[in-house]
Scaffold this motif. Structure first.
Motif, PDB file in Angstrom:
ATOM      1  N   THR A 156      -3.959  -3.327  11.528  1.00 31.14           N
ATOM      2  CA  THR A 156      -4.485  -3.267  10.167  1.00 31.14           C
ATOM      3  C   THR A 156      -4.003  -1.974   9.532  1.00 31.14           C
ATOM      4  OG1 THR A 156      -6.446  -4.526  10.814  1.00 31.14           O
ATOM      5  CG2 THR A 156      -6.567  -3.290   8.744  1.00 31.14           C
ATOM      6  N   THR A 157      -3.411  -2.061   8.356  1.00 27.05           N
ATOM      7  CA  THR A 157      -2.797  -0.910   7.704  1.00 27.05           C
ATOM      8  C   THR A 157      -3.739  -0.266   6.690  1.00 27.05           C
ATOM      9  OG1 THR A 157      -1.820  -2.288   5.980  1.00 27.05           O
ATOM     10  CG2 THR A 157      -0.492  -1.915   7.959  1.00 27.05           C
ATOM     11  N   THR A 158      -3.443   0.980   6.373  1.00 28.81           N
ATOM     12  CA  THR A 158      -4.169   1.717   5.345  1.00 28.81           C
ATOM     13  C   THR A 158      -3.649   1.313   3.976  1.00 28.81           C
ATOM     14  OG1 THR A 158      -4.467   3.581   6.847  1.00 28.81           O
ATOM     15  CG2 THR A 158      -4.737   4.025   4.485  1.00 28.81           C
ATOM     16  N   ASP A 159      -4.558   1.024   3.075  1.00 31.47           N
ATOM     17  CA  ASP A 159      -4.181   0.606   1.727  1.00 31.47           C
ATOM     18  C   ASP A 159      -3.296   1.655   1.056  1.00 31.47           C
ATOM     19  OD1 ASP A 159      -4.339  -1.159  -0.528  1.00 31.47           O
ATOM     20  OD2 ASP A 159      -5.652   0.319  -1.471  1.00 31.47           O
ATOM     21  N   GLY A 160      -2.176   1.217   0.499  1.00 30.74           N
ATOM     22  CA  GLY A 160      -1.267   2.103  -0.212  1.00 30.74           C
ATOM     23  C   GLY A 160      -0.247   2.810   0.645  1.00 30.74           C
ATOM     24  N   SER A 161      -0.367   2.694   1.968  1.00 30.33           N
ATOM     25  CA  SER A 161       0.598   3.345   2.856  1.00 30.33           C
ATOM     26  C   SER A 161       1.948   2.635   2.801  1.00 30.33           C
ATOM     27  CB  SER A 161       0.078   3.351   4.294  1.00 30.33           C
ATOM     28  OG  SER A 161      -0.008   2.014   4.796  1.00 30.33           O
ATOM     29  N   TRP A 162       2.967   3.274   3.344  1.00 33.93           N
ATOM     30  CA  TRP A 162       4.311   2.679   3.334  1.00 33.93           C
ATOM     31  C   TRP A 162       4.318   1.332   4.052  1.00 33.93           C
ATOM     32  CZ3 TRP A 162       7.494   1.502   7.524  1.00 33.93           C
ATOM     33  CH2 TRP A 162       7.053   1.969   8.778  1.00 33.93           C
ATOM     34  N   LEU A 163       3.603   1.231   5.171  1.00 37.13           N
ATOM     35  CA  LEU A 163       3.609  -0.009   5.948  1.00 37.13           C
ATOM     36  C   LEU A 163       2.809  -1.093   5.243  1.00 37.13           C
ATOM     37  CD1 LEU A 163       4.808  -1.074   8.574  1.00 37.13           C
ATOM     38  CD2 LEU A 163       2.695  -0.373   9.744  1.00 37.13           C
ATOM     39  N   ASN A 164       1.730  -0.704   4.603  1.00 38.67           N
ATOM     40  CA  ASN A 164       0.927  -1.632   3.820  1.00 38.67           C
ATOM     41  C   ASN A 164       1.747  -2.233   2.680  1.00 38.67           C
ATOM     42  OD1 ASN A 164      -1.012  -1.832   1.202  1.00 38.67           O
ATOM     43  ND2 ASN A 164      -2.157  -2.446   3.030  1.00 38.67           N
ATOM     44  N   GLN A 165       2.567  -1.399   2.062  1.00 38.08           N
ATOM     45  CA  GLN A 165       3.384  -1.844   0.934  1.00 38.08           C
ATOM     46  C   GLN A 165       4.421  -2.887   1.333  1.00 38.08           C
ATOM     47  OE1 GLN A 165       5.014   1.448  -1.431  1.00 38.08           O
ATOM     48  NE2 GLN A 165       3.323   2.728  -0.699  1.00 38.08           N
TER      49      GLN A 165
END
Length: 241
Positions: A156-165
């Motif tokens: 689960t990724t952090t909102d707004g992070s590079w991986l989330n994007q």
């Protein structure tokens, strides 16, 4: 423009039937293929003396650090526990020097699996030598004997992070490790976790350093969305040049 990406090599430290005592430097082809499909020019950096790291970094636009052995615990202030498997302090010291040289030169760095861990140690962070023993991880973080290109666990990724994007909030990845980030290094933040709270991706405050605990290079040919990891990295290098 041609983006030149230095890929730090591994090296054989034990005789094997194919090479006997011809201790070759090598890098798995998948890392090279991942960078090539992103229109980068990979340049393999043979394992060398830490004093040569600055000269190597001067020849490239960015740095990629691959998977491999565990990181030597004494380099982050710990004594090894019995669960530690093979380590290679010569590789550790060289790659730490490469990271520091790249950071000083403001050149982007991508770490994959061990590579993420080396980045963290180079920037003053620490590792769990064994996530089962030291943090009580409940998941199966080494999927062997399941084939390496098959994603087996959620992150689960952090909102707004590079991986989330590039990959969204939650998705499946492959997994092959028993060490992981404990205390984060200077200016690093965790941007993805497994369900049992193992750090699965990092990003520096300025976004110039990224890392993943999983192996996109093993998955992108059968799961094309993972090519976005290499695409994102190369695009960032190109944008900053």
């Amino acid at each position: 423009m041609t983006v030149k990406v230095g890929v730090a090599s591994n090296h054989l430290i034990h005789p094997i039937p194919r090479f006997d005592v011809n201790f070759v430097d090598y890098i798995q082809r998948d890392y090279i293929d991942g960078l090539r499909q992103a229109d980068a020019l990979p340049l393999v950096l043979p394992l060398g003396d830490p004093k040569d790291a600055k000269a190597y970094i001067e020849q490239v636009d960015a740095l990629v650090l691959s998977g491999g052995q565990g990181v030597t615990p004494v380099l982050y202030g710990d004594e090894p526990i019995k669960e530690v498997a093979e380590t290679d302090i010569y590789r550790d010291q060289f790659e730490i020097a490469l990271v520091k040289a790249a950071v000083k030169a403001h050149k982007p760095v991508l770490g994959i699996c061990r590579g993420e861990q080396i980045i963290n140690v180079a920037l003053g962070g620490t590792l769990f030598q064994d996530i089962y023993k030291q943090m009580g991880a409940a998941g199966k973080h080494n999927q062997f004997p399941t084939s390496w290109e098959i994603p087996t666990q959620h992150v689960t990724t952090t909102d707004g992070s590079w991986l989330n994007q590039i990959l969204g909030e939650r998705f499946l990845v492959n997994t092959f490790h028993h060490q992981a980030i404990h205390q984060l290094g200077e200016n690093l933040k965790s941007v993805a976790e497994s369900d049992d709270h193992v750090v699965e991706a990092i990003e520096s405050q300025d976004g110039n350093i990224i890392g993943v605990q999983f192996h996109p290079e093993m998955m992108f040919k059968t799961h094309p969305e993972f090519a976005k990891v290499f695409d994102y990295f190369v695009d960032r290098v190109r944008a900053g040049s």
